[in-house]
Write a protein that holds these residues in place. Structure first.
Motif, mmCIF file in Angstrom:
data_model
loop_
_atom_site.group_PDB
_atom_site.id
_atom_site.type_symbol
_atom_site.label_atom_id
_atom_site.label_comp_id
_atom_site.label_asym_id
_atom_site.label_seq_id
_atom_site.Cartn_x
_atom_site.Cartn_y
_atom_site.Cartn_z
ATOM 1 N N THR A 114 0.901 -1.087 0.112
ATOM 2 C CA THR A 114 -0.051 0.016 -0.027
ATOM 3 C C THR A 114 1.062 1.370 0.124
ATOM 4 O O THR A 114 0.406 2.102 -0.650
ATOM 5 C CB THR A 114 -0.931 0.092 1.174
ATOM 6 N N ALA A 115 2.036 1.320 0.756
ATOM 7 C CA ALA A 115 2.828 2.488 1.187
ATOM 8 C C ALA A 115 3.475 2.729 -0.469
ATOM 9 O O ALA A 115 3.362 3.660 -0.802
ATOM 10 C CB ALA A 115 3.862 2.124 1.902
ATOM 11 N N ILE A 116 3.763 1.717 -1.121
ATOM 12 C CA ILE A 116 4.502 1.761 -2.414
ATOM 13 C C ILE A 116 3.467 2.459 -3.370
ATOM 14 O O ILE A 116 3.659 3.332 -4.130
ATOM 15 C CB ILE A 116 5.107 0.605 -3.029
ATOM 16 N N ILE A 117 2.222 1.733 -3.508
ATOM 17 C CA ILE A 117 1.471 2.143 -4.408
ATOM 18 C C ILE A 117 0.988 3.777 -3.962
ATOM 19 O O ILE A 117 0.687 4.521 -5.055
ATOM 20 C CB ILE A 117 -0.197 1.286 -4.352
ATOM 21 N N PHE A 118 0.844 4.194 -2.818
ATOM 22 C CA PHE A 118 0.683 5.230 -2.426
ATOM 23 C C PHE A 118 1.587 6.359 -2.964
ATOM 24 O O PHE A 118 1.465 7.414 -3.330
ATOM 25 C CB PHE A 118 0.260 5.259 -0.894
ATOM 26 N N LEU A 119 2.988 5.736 -2.776
ATOM 27 C CA LEU A 119 4.058 6.930 -3.087
ATOM 28 C C LEU A 119 4.125 7.003 -4.468
ATOM 29 O O LEU A 119 4.228 8.207 -4.872
ATOM 30 C CB LEU A 119 5.378 6.159 -2.626
ATOM 31 N N LEU A 120 3.830 6.029 -5.240
ATOM 32 C CA LEU A 120 3.678 6.043 -6.630
ATOM 33 C C LEU A 120 2.789 6.958 -7.312
ATOM 34 O O LEU A 120 2.919 8.000 -7.934
ATOM 35 C CB LEU A 120 3.675 4.596 -7.540
ATOM 36 N N VAL A 162 2.109 14.855 -8.151
ATOM 37 C CA VAL A 162 3.051 15.902 -8.002
ATOM 38 C C VAL A 162 3.651 16.256 -9.133
ATOM 39 O O VAL A 162 3.948 17.441 -9.603
ATOM 40 C CB VAL A 162 4.017 15.469 -6.824
ATOM 41 N N TYR A 163 4.339 15.116 -9.819
ATOM 42 C CA TYR A 163 4.959 15.439 -11.231
ATOM 43 C C TYR A 163 3.993 16.124 -12.348
ATOM 44 O O TYR A 163 4.523 17.011 -12.738
ATOM 45 C CB TYR A 163 5.366 14.113 -11.640
ATOM 46 N N GLN A 177 2.663 21.228 -15.203
ATOM 47 C CA GLN A 177 1.804 22.105 -15.885
ATOM 48 C C GLN A 177 1.830 23.512 -15.200
ATOM 49 O O GLN A 177 1.324 24.503 -15.745
ATOM 50 C CB GLN A 177 0.360 21.570 -15.607
ATOM 51 N N VAL A 178 2.882 23.824 -14.569
ATOM 52 C CA VAL A 178 3.177 25.078 -13.936
ATOM 53 C C VAL A 178 3.805 25.900 -15.262
ATOM 54 O O VAL A 178 4.641 25.399 -15.878
ATOM 55 C CB VAL A 178 4.238 24.959 -12.884
ATOM 56 N N GLY A 179 3.414 26.948 -15.407
ATOM 57 C CA GLY A 179 3.947 27.802 -16.491
ATOM 58 C C GLY A 179 3.152 27.328 -17.850
ATOM 59 O O GLY A 179 3.628 27.897 -18.947
ATOM 60 N N VAL A 180 2.272 26.414 -17.978
ATOM 61 C CA VAL A 180 1.707 25.993 -19.264
ATOM 62 C C VAL A 180 0.211 26.850 -19.128
ATOM 63 O O VAL A 180 -0.464 26.701 -18.236
ATOM 64 C CB VAL A 180 1.429 24.517 -19.313
ATOM 65 N N ASP A 181 0.093 27.557 -20.237
ATOM 66 C CA ASP A 181 -1.283 28.298 -19.901
ATOM 67 C C ASP A 181 -2.488 27.822 -20.983
ATOM 68 O O ASP A 181 -3.289 28.531 -21.370
ATOM 69 C CB ASP A 181 -1.201 29.758 -20.424
ATOM 70 N N GLN A 182 -2.236 26.532 -21.181
ATOM 71 C CA GLN A 182 -3.519 25.761 -22.052
ATOM 72 C C GLN A 182 -4.639 26.188 -21.391
ATOM 73 O O GLN A 182 -5.009 25.731 -20.505
ATOM 74 C CB GLN A 182 -3.147 24.427 -22.374
#
Lengths: 190, 443
Positions: B227-233, B239-240, B245-250
């Protein structure tokens, strides 16, 4: 039953948090940037506000009497009825027959003129057909009897309801379009 | 004139009642016919045909004259009656003016000179080709009474739904359906319980105490690890995604100071993008059109058509008010420029960072790429928004996939031959011509 209620509350809370995250995304304002100083130009940009000039905008009109660099000849005929009559009688195209390029003039005519004057020059462009703009004459109109000089004068200054196209077409392009209009006129008069 | 109902009245086969009805309706009919005929003959004899007049007026006069508003020339509603009443000028004068106004002015006619000076000495085009009948047709059109002013639909309030079922209604019906289902389930449950009680079956509601689920879960280390691995992934993925999408103004869709509808201009009216954004042909930027470009058409279009105005209520916009904003900014009082203009603070939507170079003319003129390839279906956008992400990955991807249009382009002939030999391909992509080199866009 009691346990179920608790579970349901949990789900609702999770859902509410998700929804509130989603609704943070707003399209009416720009997104965040990592390093705005790499995005925003330090130099002035064409349309930006600026307190450097009295009217508060960076883009200014050229000073009175200034001319662009390069191969430039001022257009000295005035925007008056006399100027129009003079241009109609005397002004001729600087392009000779080898320089006239209908392949280039045709699309330019289509963009700037055809929308009202029609792609055949008969005064029946799309805006006329949709009754947005009325009273566009055919190039073959006998009362007007346009010549290359009068076409150029009209293109340069506009006439009556028609506006000037001097800022959308440069001098050479204007003469190309004049040649194309002459061709359409000849086709209409056939 | 022969009465058409005579034969019917005289016809002996009709019974009394029928004859009365027949004679009555045919009397009314013939009366109408007589009225209509006398009316239309008088129109033709004296006034001309307003229908033909309208088409003549629209093709010859409407460029400079409106019926109720002065434009380049004066308003022409009831012009013949007004000239006769106020100036004592008759049809002969009008004919002379229309056919050749400048010779009338030269002859020193007092009113002709006055009106010429009043309208900034703008020479009216001569119309020698118009016949007496044409002119009387047009005057008949101008003599028609002004239409009742249409009350502009109010732009306030929510979107008007005409015909078809609104989304709200469908959602409401669905919610009602689900509520009913839930109630039905509760009821069924209760009934079943009652059955069970009646038949003396013991319903197992709660089992004897055992380790709670969460405790069992915590005790199982393997499950906790997975569960921890799944949660981290999963959180890493989100988060990625967020950071990317920061700086993308679509999808950026700001509210502009003047509501300009690309849908109406580029879509319905089919005006070419480059009519307004003319610098896209010749320069780096596509340019925000200056207001004189708007005024090329809006000098004469001060109000939208009633059907367009009705469309505006769907978007909560009063297009006529937006045109007034344009007039206000450009300093136009309906007949001329006042010189009192102010800049419109348009909000820029497409904005590349300062460290990336992009040239419109290079793509539009040389590459021959449609505006819509990057800007999306602008001709359908009521409110302009950013269609593409405008990220570097997006640029690169297009450069990898797009073939250069080398056909009929002498400029490319030689390099195309050399490069296609080098890469062993028929069609070169932009990338193969160096479209991925850093220095092409970053310098």
């Amino acid at each position: 039953m009691h346990i179920n209620m608790k579970k349901a509350t949990k789900y609702i809370v999770v859902l509410a948090v998700l929804v509130s995250f989603m609704s943070c995304q707003k399209n009416s304002r720009p997104n965040y940037q990592y390093m705005p100083n790499m995005y925003e130009s330090i130099g002035y940009e064409a349309y930006q506000e600026s307190d450097a000039f009295a009217n508060g905008v960076e883009a200014q009109l050229p000073a009175e009497g200034s001319i662009p660099r390069g191969d430039f000849m001022p257009f000295e005929i005035e925007n008056t009825n006399e100027g129009y009559a003079f241009a109609k009688a005397n002004l001729t195209s600087p392009l000779d027959s080898t320089q006239v390029d209908y392949d280039r003039a045709g699309p330019l005519y289509g963009i700037y003129c055809g929308i009202c004057h029609g792609n055949k020059g008969d005064g029946k462009g799309k805006l006329v057909q949709r009754e947005k703009i009325l009273g566009v004459p055919s190039y073959a109109d006998v009362g007007r009897a346009i010549t290359e000089g009068s076409i150029y004068h009209t293109l340069y200054y506009g006439k009556n309801t028609m506006g000037s196209y001097a800022n959308q077409l440069n001098e050479e392009e204007r003469w190309q379009v004049v040649a194309y209009v002459q061709k359409l006129k000849a086709d209409l008069e056939k | 004139m022969k009465k058409p109902y005579q034969s019917l009245e005289d016809n002996p086969t009709y019974n009394m009642k029928q004859v009365i009805y027949c004679s009555l309706t045919s009397k009314i009919f013939s009366l109408c016919l007589v009225l209509l005929l006398s009316f239309s003959t008088s129109l033709i004899a004296q006034e001309g045909d307003p229908v033909n007049g309208k088409s003549l007026f629209n093709s010859n006069c409407a460029a400079c004259h409106k019926l109720d508003k002065p434009m380049t020339g004066p308003a022409l509603r009831n012009v013949e009656a007004r000239l006769a009443d106020e100036q004592g000028l008759d049809r002969t004068w009008i004919n002379a003016w229309i056919r050749n106004s400048s010779s009338l002015i030269k002859s020193g006619d007092a009113y002709a000179v006055k009106i010429y000076n009043e309208y900034n000495q703008t020479a009216m085009t001569a119309f020698p080709q118009l016949s007496d009948q044409d002119i009387s047709d047009m005057l008949a059109y101008t003599a028609a009474p002004a239409p009742e002013p249409v009350v502009a639909p109010v732009a306030e309030g929510g979107p008007v739904q005409e015909g078809g079922v609104s989304n709200d209604l469908i959602l409401g019906a669905l919610a009602l359906l689900f509520a009913l289902l839930a109630i039905a389930l509760v009821l069924v449950n209760r009934t079943l319980n009652r059955f069970a009680e009646a038949k003396d079956i013991k319903v197992v509601t709660e089992q004897e105490k055992r380790t709670p689920l969460w405790k069992a879960f915590v005790q199982n280390q393997f499950l906790v690890l997975v569960t921890a691995i799944i949660f981290l992934l999963a959180s890493g993925y989100f988060v990625y995604g967020y950071f990317m999408q920061v700086g993308v103004d679509q999808g950026y869709e700001p509210v502009q100071p003047i509501h300009y509808s690309h849908r109406i201009h580029a879509g319905d009216n089919g005006i070419d993008c480059k009519y307004c954004h003319s610098s896209a042909r010749v320069s780096k930027t596509s340019g925000i059109p200056s207001l004189n470009v708007c005024m090329n058409c809006h000098k004469s279009i001060s109000e939208v058509a009633p059907e367009t105005l009705a469309e505006g209520t769907d978007y909560g916009v009063d297009y006529n008010a937006e045109i007034q904003k344009l007039y206000d900014a450009v300093g136009w009082d309906g007949t001329g420029y006042t010189g009192d203009s102010k800049p419109v603070k348009w909000i820029r939507i497409h904005n590349l960072p300062d460290f990336a170079y992009f040239n419109h003319s290079q793509h539009v003129e040389v590459g021959g790429i449609e505006c819509q390839t990057c800007h999306g279906p602008v001709e359908e956008m009521e409110i302009m928004y950013q269609h593409s992400p405008l990220t570097m990955g997006w640029c690169i991807n297009c450069h990898r996939e797009t073939n250069v249009k080398v056909k009929d382009n002498d400029y490319y002939t030689k390099i195309h031959e050399e490069l296609s030999k080098k890469y062993g391909v028929e069609e070169l992509t932009v990338a193969q011509m160096g479209g991925l080199e850093c220095g092409k866009c970053h310098y």
